[in-house]
Design a protein around this motif. Sequence first.
Motif, PDB file in Angstrom:
ATOM      1  N   GLU A  71      48.930  22.847  47.289  1.00 51.57           N
ATOM      2  CA  GLU A  71      47.700  23.373  47.176  1.00 51.57           C
ATOM      3  C   GLU A  71      47.449  24.914  47.853  1.00 51.57           C
ATOM      4  N   ASP A  72      47.758  25.835  47.515  1.00 52.42           N
ATOM      5  CA  ASP A  72      47.650  27.069  48.077  1.00 52.42           C
ATOM      6  C   ASP A  72      48.125  26.985  49.757  1.00 52.42           C
ATOM      7  N   TRP A  73      49.431  26.175  49.809  1.00 44.56           N
ATOM      8  CA  TRP A  73      49.937  25.944  51.019  1.00 44.56           C
ATOM      9  C   TRP A  73      50.606  27.114  51.702  1.00 44.56           C
ATOM     10  N   THR A  74      50.763  28.281  51.002  1.00 45.58           N
ATOM     11  CA  THR A  74      51.507  29.378  51.609  1.00 45.58           C
ATOM     12  C   THR A  74      50.464  30.139  52.466  1.00 45.58           C
ATOM     13  N   ASP A  75      49.060  30.163  52.042  1.00 44.99           N
ATOM     14  CA  ASP A  75      48.270  30.764  52.518  1.00 44.99           C
ATOM     15  C   ASP A  75      47.708  30.119  53.971  1.00 44.99           C
ATOM     16  N   VAL A  76      47.936  28.929  54.091  1.00 43.61           N
ATOM     17  CA  VAL A  76      48.030  28.266  55.381  1.00 43.61           C
ATOM     18  C   VAL A  76      48.949  28.478  56.330  1.00 43.61           C
ATOM     19  N   MET A  77      50.233  28.783  55.575  1.00 44.39           N
ATOM     20  CA  MET A  77      51.668  28.874  56.391  1.00 44.39           C
ATOM     21  C   MET A  77      51.474  30.597  56.990  1.00 44.39           C
ATOM     22  N   SER A  85      42.305  14.633  62.452  1.00 44.73           N
ATOM     23  CA  SER A  85      41.809  13.980  61.203  1.00 44.73           C
ATOM     24  C   SER A  85      41.724  15.342  60.147  1.00 44.73           C
ATOM     25  N   ILE A  86      41.195  16.220  60.604  1.00 44.17           N
ATOM     26  CA  ILE A  86      41.075  17.562  59.726  1.00 44.17           C
ATOM     27  C   ILE A  86      42.461  18.012  59.308  1.00 44.17           C
ATOM     28  N   ALA A  87      43.382  17.978  60.398  1.00 42.89           N
ATOM     29  CA  ALA A  87      44.632  18.408  60.275  1.00 42.89           C
ATOM     30  C   ALA A  87      45.345  17.672  59.498  1.00 42.89           C
ATOM     31  N   MET A  88      45.255  16.410  59.451  1.00 44.30           N
ATOM     32  CA  MET A  88      46.023  15.450  58.194  1.00 44.30           C
ATOM     33  C   MET A  88      45.374  15.683  56.983  1.00 44.30           C
ATOM     34  N   LEU A  89      44.343  16.085  56.783  1.00 41.17           N
ATOM     35  CA  LEU A  89      43.766  16.795  55.485  1.00 41.17           C
ATOM     36  C   LEU A  89      44.335  17.935  54.990  1.00 41.17           C
ATOM     37  N   THR A  90      44.694  18.654  55.944  1.00 40.24           N
ATOM     38  CA  THR A  90      45.351  20.112  55.823  1.00 40.24           C
ATOM     39  C   THR A  90      46.592  19.782  55.402  1.00 40.24           C
ATOM     40  N   LEU A  91      47.483  18.919  56.125  1.00 37.10           N
ATOM     41  CA  LEU A  91      48.821  18.696  55.770  1.00 37.10           C
ATOM     42  C   LEU A  91      49.040  17.879  54.294  1.00 37.10           C
ATOM     43  N   PHE A  92      47.847  17.145  53.942  1.00 38.10           N
ATOM     44  CA  PHE A  92      47.923  16.731  52.713  1.00 38.10           C
ATOM     45  C   PHE A  92      47.833  17.639  51.720  1.00 38.10           C
TER      46      PHE A  92
END
Length: 268
Positions: free
Chosen positions: A185-191, A172-179
């Motif tokens: 929204e700062d997705w490059t930091d996650v990548m 569920s948290i992973a789905m929020l992260t994917l959203f």
Amino acid sequence: MNYSKLQDNFFRLRSNKFFELFVVSVILFSALVIGAKTYDIPEHVLTAIGWLDTGITLFFLVEISIRFLGEPNKRTFFKDPWNLFDTLIVVVSIIPIEDSEMALIGRLIRIFRVLRMVSIIPELRLLLNSLLKALPQLGYVILLMFIIFYIYAAVGASFFATINETLWGDISIAMLTLFRVMTFEDWTDVMYETMAVYPFSWLYYLTFIFLTTFAFLNMVIGIVVSVMEEEHAQVRKDQALADGELTIEDLSQQINELKAMVQKLSQK
């Protein structure tokens, strides 16, 4: 005879563009009054706003009465969902519940008075009707998007949970992260965080973005636009029929019917 004349006057009034603009202006002013109550303002100003709110409610009562009295077929007035919605909002707004346990509901009802603009402005009704008619088709796209989200979230939670428990702790948290990734929204930091451990994890993010942001969201836009075009065509057709004009589709249908009659006569 007098009642018929009075009904005609009310019908002309409710169809008058200036009257519609005035009603829209009052709705906008009502929205400003509701917004003003959220600020820390002096007591005397709050009292004045309360009187203004009462005046706006009474105006809406008069306006819905004019629309009802000007309706040629009053039995069908409340069959229109928009008329039913407007009447419900106005009636509930009249009920004095400010000092009761239902005061919060009363404030919410007054907030929803802003939605009356949709019932007043035909273009807004067309947009909302198009969106509602597109929902069945959008449902399948959303279902497919959820499946993609679920698969990618399961993969992300399996591989990246040890890297960042906050972002990938469970599905569920992973789905929020994917959203968050889908909305950029700062997705490059996650990548970059996962790339420090899995250098080729950028493929995970890029494929997900291409599938969701570029593919599915464009499909959603395409469906909505297609339904809106159909609605516009239907409105133009209804207007042409109301004006006694024939559309191209009607002419084509009549030509085809004449051709079929000629063929039958020739066969005889």
